[in-house]
Design a protein around this motif. Structure first.
Motif, PDB file in Angstrom:
ATOM      1  N   GLU A 165      70.989  43.332 -11.735  1.00 42.95           N
ATOM      2  CA  GLU A 165      70.386  41.860 -11.447  1.00 42.95           C
ATOM      3  C   GLU A 165      70.266  41.382 -10.102  1.00 42.95           C
ATOM      4  OE1 GLU A 165      71.628  37.637 -13.619  1.00 42.95           O
ATOM      5  OE2 GLU A 165      72.209  39.281 -14.456  1.00 42.95           O
ATOM      6  N   LEU A 166      69.144  40.651  -9.728  1.00 42.54           N
ATOM      7  CA  LEU A 166      69.222  40.301  -8.430  1.00 42.54           C
ATOM      8  C   LEU A 166      69.526  38.765  -8.323  1.00 42.54           C
ATOM      9  CD1 LEU A 166      68.506  40.960  -5.565  1.00 42.54           C
ATOM     10  CD2 LEU A 166      66.131  40.538  -6.053  1.00 42.54           C
ATOM     11  N   SER A 167      70.436  38.151  -7.493  1.00 38.53           N
ATOM     12  CA  SER A 167      70.848  36.653  -7.461  1.00 38.53           C
ATOM     13  C   SER A 167      70.435  36.265  -6.063  1.00 38.53           C
ATOM     14  CB  SER A 167      72.137  36.639  -8.129  1.00 38.53           C
ATOM     15  OG  SER A 167      72.393  35.497  -7.670  1.00 38.53           O
ATOM     16  N   ASN A 168      70.234  35.211  -6.038  1.00 38.73           N
ATOM     17  CA  ASN A 168      70.234  34.502  -4.609  1.00 38.73           C
ATOM     18  C   ASN A 168      71.715  33.738  -4.122  1.00 38.73           C
ATOM     19  OD1 ASN A 168      67.865  35.098  -3.098  1.00 38.73           O
ATOM     20  ND2 ASN A 168      66.838  33.482  -4.447  1.00 38.73           N
ATOM     21  N   ALA A 169      72.431  33.601  -5.231  1.00 45.03           N
ATOM     22  CA  ALA A 169      73.679  33.095  -4.935  1.00 45.03           C
ATOM     23  C   ALA A 169      74.943  33.937  -4.918  1.00 45.03           C
ATOM     24  CB  ALA A 169      73.902  31.824  -6.172  1.00 45.03           C
ATOM     25  N   VAL A 170      75.741  33.951  -4.385  1.00 46.14           N
ATOM     26  CA  VAL A 170      77.189  34.694  -4.430  1.00 46.14           C
ATOM     27  C   VAL A 170      78.055  33.895  -5.207  1.00 46.14           C
ATOM     28  CG1 VAL A 170      79.171  35.572  -3.057  1.00 46.14           C
ATOM     29  CG2 VAL A 170      76.918  35.648  -1.972  1.00 46.14           C
ATOM     30  N   ASP A 171      78.391  34.274  -6.535  1.00 44.00           N
ATOM     31  CA  ASP A 171      79.096  33.625  -7.386  1.00 44.00           C
ATOM     32  C   ASP A 171      79.868  34.777  -8.150  1.00 44.00           C
ATOM     33  OD1 ASP A 171      77.589  34.802  -9.518  1.00 44.00           O
ATOM     34  OD2 ASP A 171      76.369  32.868  -9.566  1.00 44.00           O
ATOM     35  N   ALA A 194      85.561  36.429   0.249  1.00 48.19           N
ATOM     36  CA  ALA A 194      86.464  35.578  -0.432  1.00 48.19           C
ATOM     37  C   ALA A 194      86.401  36.037  -2.121  1.00 48.19           C
ATOM     38  CB  ALA A 194      86.001  34.025  -0.459  1.00 48.19           C
ATOM     39  N   ARG A 195      85.066  36.805  -2.158  1.00 45.33           N
ATOM     40  CA  ARG A 195      85.154  37.159  -3.679  1.00 45.33           C
ATOM     41  C   ARG A 195      85.561  38.688  -3.919  1.00 45.33           C
ATOM     42  NH1 ARG A 195      83.738  33.627  -7.533  1.00 45.33           N
ATOM     43  NH2 ARG A 195      82.824  31.565  -6.640  1.00 45.33           N
ATOM     44  N   HIS A 196      85.981  39.422  -2.874  1.00 43.36           N
ATOM     45  CA  HIS A 196      86.337  40.740  -2.627  1.00 43.36           C
ATOM     46  C   HIS A 196      85.288  41.661  -3.020  1.00 43.36           C
ATOM     47  CE1 HIS A 196      90.169  38.856  -2.672  1.00 43.36           C
ATOM     48  NE2 HIS A 196      89.863  38.174  -3.867  1.00 43.36           N
ATOM     49  N   MET A 197      84.304  41.254  -2.745  1.00 43.69           N
ATOM     50  CA  MET A 197      83.104  42.356  -3.064  1.00 43.69           C
ATOM     51  C   MET A 197      82.443  43.240  -2.245  1.00 43.69           C
ATOM     52  SD  MET A 197      80.415  38.841  -4.083  1.00 43.69           S
ATOM     53  CE  MET A 197      78.784  39.481  -3.557  1.00 43.69           C
ATOM     54  N   ARG A 227      89.285  45.040   3.793  1.00 40.01           N
ATOM     55  CA  ARG A 227      90.748  44.490   3.522  1.00 40.01           C
ATOM     56  C   ARG A 227      90.741  43.728   2.425  1.00 40.01           C
ATOM     57  NH1 ARG A 227      92.098  45.005   8.438  1.00 40.01           N
ATOM     58  NH2 ARG A 227      91.176  42.734   8.894  1.00 40.01           N
ATOM     59  N   SER A 228      89.618  43.017   2.118  1.00 39.36           N
ATOM     60  CA  SER A 228      89.407  41.955   1.083  1.00 39.36           C
ATOM     61  C   SER A 228      89.588  42.892  -0.354  1.00 39.36           C
ATOM     62  CB  SER A 228      88.551  41.054   1.234  1.00 39.36           C
ATOM     63  OG  SER A 228      88.168  40.184   0.050  1.00 39.36           O
ATOM     64  N   ARG A 229      88.204  43.782  -0.168  1.00 41.66           N
ATOM     65  CA  ARG A 229      87.880  44.261  -1.401  1.00 41.66           C
ATOM     66  C   ARG A 229      89.135  45.302  -1.675  1.00 41.66           C
ATOM     67  NH1 ARG A 229      86.570  49.276  -1.799  1.00 41.66           N
ATOM     68  NH2 ARG A 229      86.169  49.709   0.083  1.00 41.66           N
ATOM     69  N   GLN A 230      89.924  45.940  -1.061  1.00 43.56           N
ATOM     70  CA  GLN A 230      90.847  46.831  -1.325  1.00 43.56           C
ATOM     71  C   GLN A 230      92.200  45.929  -1.688  1.00 43.56           C
ATOM     72  OE1 GLN A 230      90.921  48.858   2.271  1.00 43.56           O
ATOM     73  NE2 GLN A 230      89.442  50.386   1.582  1.00 43.56           N
ATOM     74  N   SER A 231      92.357  44.627  -1.907  1.00 44.22           N
ATOM     75  CA  SER A 231      93.160  43.834  -2.163  1.00 44.22           C
ATOM     76  C   SER A 231      93.244  43.767  -3.688  1.00 44.22           C
ATOM     77  CB  SER A 231      93.370  42.503  -1.379  1.00 44.22           C
ATOM     78  OG  SER A 231      92.258  41.695  -1.930  1.00 44.22           O
ATOM     79  N   ILE A 232      92.270  44.078  -4.303  1.00 44.69           N
ATOM     80  CA  ILE A 232      92.012  43.664  -5.562  1.00 44.69           C
ATOM     81  C   ILE A 232      92.546  45.185  -6.571  1.00 44.69           C
ATOM     82  CG2 ILE A 232      90.178  43.851  -7.401  1.00 44.69           C
ATOM     83  CD1 ILE A 232      90.528  41.267  -6.070  1.00 44.69           C
ATOM     84  N   LEU A 233      93.278  44.994  -7.709  1.00 44.47           N
ATOM     85  CA  LEU A 233      93.826  46.101  -8.511  1.00 44.47           C
ATOM     86  C   LEU A 233      92.867  46.419  -9.247  1.00 44.47           C
ATOM     87  CD1 LEU A 233      97.153  44.333  -9.197  1.00 44.47           C
ATOM     88  CD2 LEU A 233      96.777  46.436  -7.901  1.00 44.47           C
ATOM     89  N   PRO A 234      92.878  47.766 -10.035  1.00 50.02           N
ATOM     90  CA  PRO A 234      91.785  48.386 -10.792  1.00 50.02           C
ATOM     91  C   PRO A 234      91.182  47.303 -11.856  1.00 50.02           C
ATOM     92  CG  PRO A 234      93.525  49.890 -10.631  1.00 50.02           C
ATOM     93  CD  PRO A 234      94.104  48.681  -9.913  1.00 50.02           C
ATOM     94  N   ASP A 235      92.193  46.237 -12.337  1.00 49.85           N
ATOM     95  CA  ASP A 235      91.766  45.601 -13.560  1.00 49.85           C
ATOM     96  C   ASP A 235      91.162  44.237 -12.805  1.00 49.85           C
ATOM     97  OD1 ASP A 235      93.939  44.363 -12.358  1.00 49.85           O
ATOM     98  OD2 ASP A 235      95.002  44.420 -14.130  1.00 49.85           O
ATOM     99  N   ASN A 236      90.546  44.207 -11.527  1.00 46.92           N
ATOM    100  CA  ASN A 236      89.996  43.193 -10.865  1.00 46.92           C
ATOM    101  C   ASN A 236      90.869  42.044 -10.695  1.00 46.92           C
ATOM    102  OD1 ASN A 236      87.440  44.038 -10.104  1.00 46.92           O
ATOM    103  ND2 ASN A 236      86.573  43.529 -12.006  1.00 46.92           N
TER     104      ASN A 236
END
Length: 204
Positions: free
Chosen positions: A13-19, A47-50, A90-99
């Motif tokens: 799915e393509l979106s114009n917003a980062v949410d 900020a959303r660890h994407m 760094r942001s992306r890797q600050s997330i555990l496997p369960d998000n």
């Protein structure tokens, strides 16, 4: 065209917003260097660890006819701050496997906004959302000066805010509150590393 092909081919799915539904941000880069322009969307995506990847990932996936590992295509820095600060990883890797994040960047911070957005980049509502995503408490409380220990308290403002407020400023400084420009917050967030206060401090 390529993006549409990519999305229809892999049912994305393509979106114009980062949410909260976004998983990847596809961005321009400077001459295949994994360095991108610093935009509002890039900051929101950090900020959303994407995953923040170059357009070349899309081309490579289309060519290979499958979704490829994003890592070789992950953006490493930006044209404004530095080309290799690696805040995105760094942001992306600050997330555990369960998000769930194992620790948020500013979880021991309380932030009050006395600014009017940040430059032309974003307004206060967008800033507040980022403050909350970073783990900081967004406060509008007048008892800010009496908050418990262990919390770093910051007022984001511009120099104009402190005109004719020297007495209030002195009291707050005495109580350990820091007055910093909103750039401190955005630059800490995008690099996913708390920046030293000195360069961003504001005095009346």
């Amino acid at each position: 065209g390529r993006l549409k092909d990519f999305c229809s081919k892999f049912q994305i799915e393509l979106s114009n917003a980062v949410d909260e539904h976004s998983t990847h941000l596809v961005t321009d880069e400077e001459d295949e260097t994994l360095v991108c322009p610093l935009s509002k969307k890039v900051i929101q995506a950090v900020a959303r660890h994407m995953y923040i990847v170059t357009y070349r990932w899309i081309d490579a996936c289309l060519k290979a006819n499958r979704i490829l590992n994003e890592k070789p295509f992950e953006i490493q820095g930006d044209l404004t701050l530095s080309s290799d600060h690696n805040g995105m990883q760094r942001s992306r890797q600050s997330i555990l496997p369960d998000n769930l994040p194992k620790n948020l960047l500013l979880e021991n911070f309380s932030i009050m906004l006395k600014c009017n957005g940040c430059q032309e980049m974003m307004n206060n509502d967008e800033l507040i959302e980022l403050v909350q995503l970073s783990g900081a408490k967004h406060t509008t409380d007048s008892h800010f000066a009496r908050i418990q220990t262990g919390i770093t308290r910051i007022v984001l403002c511009e120099k104009e805010y402190l005109i004719n407020r020297r007495e209030m400023y002195e009291k707050c400084i005495h109580a350990g509150i820091h007055f910093l420009t909103p750039e401190w917050f955005l630059e800490s967030l995008v690099q996913y590393r708390i920046q030293p206060f000195q360069e961003y401090q504001i005095t009346p």
